[in-house]
Design an enzyme around this catalytic site. Structure first.
Site, PDB file in Angstrom:
ATOM      1  N   LYS A  47      47.340  35.891  39.718  1.00  8.72           N
ATOM      2  CA  LYS A  47      47.312  36.598  40.987  1.00  8.72           C
ATOM      3  C   LYS A  47      47.816  38.011  40.757  1.00  8.72           C
ATOM      4  CE  LYS A  47      48.362  32.319  43.441  1.00  8.72           C
ATOM      5  NZ  LYS A  47      49.359  31.617  44.260  1.00  8.72           N
TER       6      LYS A  47
ATOM      7  N   MET B 129      60.397  38.255  43.921  1.00  3.94           N
ATOM      8  CA  MET B 129      59.151  38.686  44.574  1.00  3.94           C
ATOM      9  C   MET B 129      59.424  39.462  45.855  1.00  3.94           C
ATOM     10  SD  MET B 129      57.128  35.058  44.109  1.00  3.94           S
ATOM     11  CE  MET B 129      58.453  34.196  44.969  1.00  3.94           C
TER      12      MET B 129
ATOM     13  N   ASP C 101      48.672  32.335  34.299  1.00  2.36           N
ATOM     14  CA  ASP C 101      48.551  33.515  35.156  1.00  2.36           C
ATOM     15  C   ASP C 101      49.247  34.690  34.491  1.00  2.36           C
ATOM     16  OD1 ASP C 101      51.327  33.265  35.674  1.00  2.36           O
ATOM     17  OD2 ASP C 101      50.921  31.929  37.368  1.00  2.36           O
TER      18      ASP C 101
END
Length: 518
Positions: free
Chosen positions: A66, A181, A44
């Site tokens: 993502k 995050m 990713d």
């Protein structure tokens, strides 16, 4: 089981690998080993694309990254993909940013593999929670500030109706709090910490794309950082670090002070030569993107090989052997060894070399070259040995198939008998062109280095082959740095503006020039 195994085959192993925080050199040895033996690599956007260089030829790549505004694949689909690839008998490397066990959802992936009877291994990685602050000059613990830390997700499951964090305990339980995050929830995080007892003036740092050239660091306090982030338009991916250790950044910042910090440099040298330049770029804080537009090999034409072998068979007849590149030395001696020719038959010849690296390779083989030229090209070599040249002498030039004609032409004009032989040839190498072209289009390449005219020509050939409409315009988004005047001239002929040129035609001088770029 949604996909049956191939008849008679065993399921392949899935390696769930922590790819580290971004710097490709922070992959573990075990992680690199697993990538190298995989038949398929699933990755990713948080896994540095340079890690794909460890892949073996023919391995498949699957991007499942993502992005903040969309999911390329849902987590359930990723889990299924891993199982299906393994059930088809493939060895799979799944690259996950940081450490796979720290908010990496590795448990979900491993659970499905276990249910399907697929063997797997979890390969720990360096988590961004400790690596990113370190690259920003912030140790997460310090005996004078704190001996405890907490790593907390800043992005909980959106399906939850309320936070699972016990903010009353979390706010003051540890000296350092690290949120991963959490940029989108920064106001909520700061407010929750202050409401539950954390002092408003507690230092805070936001670090975006840590350990990479794009690394950005913003510091403030719990009461000021939200407004600062808005004004700076600070975006994810980033981590939040809260605690007194943030104060240490003022004295311990090291990565951002390196001379090439913030620069991603395209290295266009042949694969066999690029590592030395790439290593120096990395050491100085840049990120080298190796794109070997040239591949070197022994001549494939039987006629060319025959001419070379004939020249080497009469090595004792030459008065001069002139080497114009390190590659010429390497391939010359490789062919001598293949033919079983004794180097002592060359005792009559004087040996000359263009450039210190060429002379160094000769010295490693016990041969001391004549006085080095002041200019590291054919003109300089001729000037250096001119007093020793005598009409009628025989000179051997072991060179590349695309070497310039200057030296043999001038030697012949001086009355020497010249034998030119190709000891190696340069061919176009467009492997990884899609990836590099995408980086150029997105502005991720800040500097392009050219170490020979052929690297310029080949890069343009690759871009034409890829149907890039205006190659010069695309390349001109980056700064252009050339190793010498001949290379710079070729770059200009292709329509490029040369921003800098090395003072000497050496890799060391080229690196010095890169370090001086603004």
């Amino acid at each position: 089981m949604s996909k049956e195994r191939l008849s008679g085959s065993r399921a392949g192993t899935v390696y769930l690998i922590g790819a580290g925080p971004g710097d490709p050199k922070l992959i573990t040895v075990r992680g690199a080993e697993c990538i190298a033996k995989a038949d398929a690599v699933v990755y990713d956007r948080l896994a540095n694309p340079r890690l794909l260089r460890h892949m073996k030829p023919g391995a498949e790549k699957f991007y499942v990254g993502k992005l903040p505004d969309r999911h390329t694949l849902r987590q359930e689909e990723i889990n299924r993909l891993l199982a299906d690839l393994a059930l088809a008998g493939k060895t799979v490397a799944r690259l996950k940013g940081g450490d796979p066990s720290i908010f990496g959802r590795v448990g979900e992936e491993a659970e499905l593999l276990a249910a399907e009877g697929v063997p797997f291994e979890i390969v720990p990685g360096i988590t961004s929670a400790i690596a990113v602050p370190a690259y920003a000059g912030i140790p997460v613990t310090h005996r004078d500030y704190t001996s405890s830390l907490a790593i907390i997700t800043g992005h909980e499951d959106p399906a939850k109706t309320e936070s699972s964090h016990d903010w009353k305990k979390l706010a003051t339980a540890t000296g350092t709090s690290i949120f991963l995050m959490g940029i989108a929830n920064l106001p909520y995080i700061c407010e929750s910490l202050m409401i539950n007892g954390r002092a408003q003036d507690t230092p805070v740092a936001l670090i975006r794309w840590g350990t990479r050239p794009e690394q950005q660091t913003l510091t403030g306090t719990l009461v000021t950082i939200v407004q600062q982030a808005r004004e700076a338009d600070f975006q994810s991916p980033a981590i939040i670090i809260v605690g007194e250790v943030v104060k240490l950044r003022e004295t311990l910042s090291w990565y951002e002070k390196k001379p090439l910090f913030g620069k991603r440099v395209l290295v266009t040298r042949a694969r066999s030569q690029s590592s030395a330049l790439a290593e120096q770029i990395d050491e100085l804080g840049g990120e080298a993107v190796e794109f070997p537009v040239i591949r070197l090999r022994e001549p494939e034409s039987p006629a060319v090989q025959e001419a070379l072998d004939q020249a080497l068979s009469r090595l004792g007849e030459f008065d001069w052997v002139l080497f114009t590149s390190p590659n010429g030395v390497s391939y010359f001696f490789r062919r001598l060894q293949h033919l079983g020719v004794d180097i002592r038959t060359m005792h009559k010849a004087k040996v000359a070399a263009v450039g210190p690296k060429t002379a160094e390779l000769l010295a490693e083989r016990g041969i001391v070259a004549e006085r080095l030229p002041a200019k590291f090209q054919g003109e300089g070599l001729l000037d250096a040995i001119l007093p020793q040249l005598v009409p009628g002498q025989e000179a051997l030039l072991p060179r590349s198939d695309i070497a310039r004609d200057y030296l043999p032409v001038k030697l012949k004009e001086l009355g020497l008998s010249v034998t030119e032989v190709d000891v190696y040839e340069s061919v176009l190498d467009d492997d990884r062109s899609d990836e590099v072209l995408e980086q150029l289009r997105s502005g991720e390449i800040h500097v392009i280095t050219f170490t020979s005219s052929s690297t310029v020509d080949n890069l343009f050939s690759i871009m034409v082959k890829a149907e890039v409409e205006e190659p010069a315009a695309l390349l001109s988004r980056a700064k252009i740095v050339c190793i010498g005047p001949l290379t710079a001239e070729t770059a200009r002929k292709h329509g490029l503006h040369v921003d800098a040129m090395a003072a000497e035609a050496t890799i060391e001088s080229l690196v010095d020039t890169l370090s001086g770029l603004k």
